[in-house]
Design an enzyme around this catalytic site. Structure first.
Site, PDB file in Angstrom:
ATOM      1  N   CYS A 100       0.816  -1.213   0.000  1.00 10.19           N
ATOM      2  CA  CYS A 100       0.000   0.000   0.000  1.00 10.19           C
ATOM      3  C   CYS A 100       0.851   1.264   0.000  1.00 10.19           C
ATOM      4  CB  CYS A 100      -0.954  -0.007   1.192  1.00 10.19           C
ATOM      5  SG  CYS A 100      -0.142  -0.122   2.808  1.00 10.19           S
ATOM      6  N   HIS A 150      -2.216   0.448   7.068  1.00 11.29           N
ATOM      7  CA  HIS A 150      -2.544   0.791   5.681  1.00 11.29           C
ATOM      8  C   HIS A 150      -2.139   2.236   5.415  1.00 11.29           C
ATOM      9  CE1 HIS A 150      -4.426   0.112   1.885  1.00 11.29           C
ATOM     10  NE2 HIS A 150      -5.360   1.023   2.055  1.00 11.29           N
ATOM     11  N   ASP A 191      -8.067   5.856  -2.259  1.00 15.59           N
ATOM     12  CA  ASP A 191      -7.246   4.712  -1.882  1.00 15.59           C
ATOM     13  C   ASP A 191      -6.770   4.015  -3.151  1.00 15.59           C
ATOM     14  OD1 ASP A 191      -6.004   2.531  -0.864  1.00 15.59           O
ATOM     15  OD2 ASP A 191      -7.581   2.002   0.559  1.00 15.59           O
TER      16      ASP A 191
END
Length: 595
Positions: free
Chosen positions: A420, A464, A480
């Site tokens: 991520c 994250h 995202d």
């Protein structure tokens, strides 16, 4: 009891005790340390067997100094859990070589019992517990030999077993009545927070290391109906400054308090935060209230006034429907566009190309005059970046390859494999290079529901990183980019994420239906979303946002939150059922948010 009382059986028992409690550490110790300890134990056994004299204290002192220095150089420290256990085992082995009196034997027995505890730092499994129980029986039998000096092996083992059985009731009483201790039972204070996970910096590979940790970060209990898992973005450090490799929080360029507009129904919940020795607290995007002494930074980060060194419980309230910081100060906007010079020339060129190509055909405006706004240009740039990730062979992996000096270029054009932090870092770099204010947000996403306790558990594996872009009349909007590659990461967690997951995303424009794009089924079968879905902008957008995709970018603000019923309770809107139906069919989705 003097030197003459140090019989062979006692010495062999002490050697066996040290060997048994140290053996499970072999996989954690440096090989040379294990070899030296085995050699020292073998040397002591030979001396006991042959009856030769013990080595001189000067020789033992030289071995001790050399061993400690080598450990300090190897670990680059003499403090901490791993180095402490290593020193303890080495010194216990050396202690055997100066065994002359009952006091020395007693110290070794105590050290053996203490080393048993250190084995549970690495494993608390049943096999480990059974092996340590066997080791304890040997230690107690050796202690019985120290006290009696004449009993044979079987009576000593029988007495040791009886003593341990008699200790069980007392142990149970102590387990119930003894107060629980915050932090480690043994070790330096920082060992309690060694696996706290998040920091106020982020570089390639920093967060992927956390994906293998099951350490609990915090627990959360909701007062009413909890939001969907895809909506659970637990906000932590916000990173603004980039030096070419590492993102840092830096210093706020303003003291202006953060503001929210067009808020919806709030979410109330309680967080039980494990100690992490840092200032930041975690709350759902976007927090508005908290029950403990804390400050809210201009970027909505919650900061405790003292480091969280003990378990902390607090009540919080958040808004999942909002427009954030519509009037961001110019100095903050400048921070959100800054990039280091001389890094990632290919990414800079690509972003400039997107900027030049991002202006879409003029769309009819409410007054009929038409035109294009800066907002839609920014949205098109973000759409282009997400499409680039989705359609150019990028993969989500927990073991990303190493990157060079131009880390964003290497990731975007060479490796195309990342966690991520790789997607968040490169996305923000591209946005800034294209003139769109952006920043990185780190925290946790999702949570594992505990049916028995009725709460959500957030582990370090749920760490994250996502992004926020600033849009005219919209403020800061969450995007995202990881969802463009692996929607399973958002829907089910990092362990369920696949390396080649594909899904639909499209960031629509106000007043325009979503443009359907190719979708990848879980088995890879290409399908098309019906274009008619685009006319139900509210429904499709609700479904897409509940997939927790890019949370971008049509309309005036987001509505990814349960709505209020007439009775004051909250329930998920009907469109969430549509989202659930889409989840059964497609891998995931990023959709627009209506006005």
């Amino acid at each position: 009891m003097g030197e003459h009382s140090m019989n062979k059986h006692l010495i062999y028992g002490l050697i066996a005790s040290i060997l048994l409690v140290s053996a499970p550490h072999a996989e954690h110790l440096p090989i040379w340390v294990s070899a030296i300890c085995v050699a020292l134990l073998g040397w002591r056994g030979y001396l006991a067997y042959s009856g030769n004299a013990l080595p001189s204290r000067w020789l033992l002192l030289l071995i001790t100094i050399a061993g400690v220095a080598a450990i300090g150089i190897g670990f680059r420290s003499l403090f901490g859990r791993e180095v402490g256990v290593t020193l303890l085992i080495l010194l216990a082995s050396l202690k055997l070589l100066e065994l002359k009196a009952v006091r020395d034997a007693t110290v070794l027995i105590y050290l053996s019992c203490f080393i048993i505890i250190t084995n549970f730092f690495y494993s608390q499994s049943i096999p480990t517990a059974l092996f340590m129980l066997f080791s304890l029986i040997v230690i107690v039998a050796t202690w019985v030999n120290l006290q009696t000096g004449s009993l044979s092996l079987k009576p000593r083992l029988r007495i040791a077993g009886l003593l341990l059985l008699q200790a069980i009731p007392l142990s149970l009483i102590l387990f119930v009545l003894f107060p629980r201790i915050q932090g480690p039972l043994w070790g330096m204070p920082q060992d309690a927070y060694a696996k706290s996970g998040l920091s106020d910096t982020m570089s390639p590979g920093s967060m992927s290391k956390l994906s293998l940790s099951d350490e609990v970060a915090f627990r959360a209990t909701f007062s009413g109906t909890p939001p969907m898992r895809e909506q659970m973005y637990w906000r932590g450090p916000v990173l603004w400054d980039f030096d070419g490799t590492t993102w840092k929080r830096g210093q706020n360029a303003t003291l202006q308090k953060p503001t929210l507009a067009d808020v919806g129904t709030p979410v109330d919940y309680t967080v039980t935060l494990e100690p992490h020795n840092k200032l930041w607290l975690f709350a759902l995007d976007m927090p508005t209230n908290i029950s403990v002494s804390a400050d809210m930074a201009p970027d909505f980060q919650l900061l405790s006034r003292t480091p969280v060194n003990a378990r902390l419980r607090y009540n919080a309230r958040s808004q999942l429907t909002y427009r954030a910081n519509l009037n961001e100060p110019p100095q903050q906007m400048k921070r959100a566009l800054d990039l280091p010079r001389g890094y990632n020339p290919k990414a800079l060129a690509l972003a400039k190309t997107w900027r030049a190509q991002s202006v879409p055909p003029p769309q009819p405006s409410p007054d009929g005059r038409g035109g294009i706004t800066r907002q839609s240009v920014e949205e098109n740039i973000a759409n282009t970046a997400l499409r680039y990730f989705n359609q150019n062979g990028f993969a989500y992996t927990l073991e990303p390859p190493l990157l060079g000096v131009h880390s964003v270029d290497d990731f975007l054009f060479t490796t195309k494999q990342g966690f991520c932090e790789h997607y968040a870092s490169s996305f923000v770099f591209l946005m800034r290079a294209a003139g769109v204010p952006a920043r990185v947000v780190t925290g946790y996403q999702g949570g594992e529901y505990n049916d028995l306790g009725g709460y959500y558990i957030l582990r370090q594996a749920d760490a994250h990183a996502w992004t926020e872009v600033w849009l005219t009349d919209r403020g800061w909007v969450r995007v995202d980019p990881t969802a463009a590659i692996s929607p399973a990461r958002i829907q089910s967690g990092s362990q369920s994420a696949t390396m080649d997951a594909r899904h639909t995303f499209q960031l629509g424009c106000p007043g325009e239906p979503m443009e359907p794009m190719g979708v990848g089924l879980q088995l890879g079968t290409p399908v098309r979303l019906p274009h008619a879905l685009g006319h139900g902008r509210h429904h499709v957008a609700e479904a897409g946002n509940e997939h927790a995709g890019g949370y971008l970018l049509a309309g005036r603000h987001l509505h990814p939150h349960p709505v209020a019923t007439s009775g004051g309770e909250t329930e998920r809107p009907r469109t969430s059922r549509m989202a659930q139906g889409m989840q059964k069919t497609i891998k995931g989705g990023i959709a627009a948010r209506p006005a």
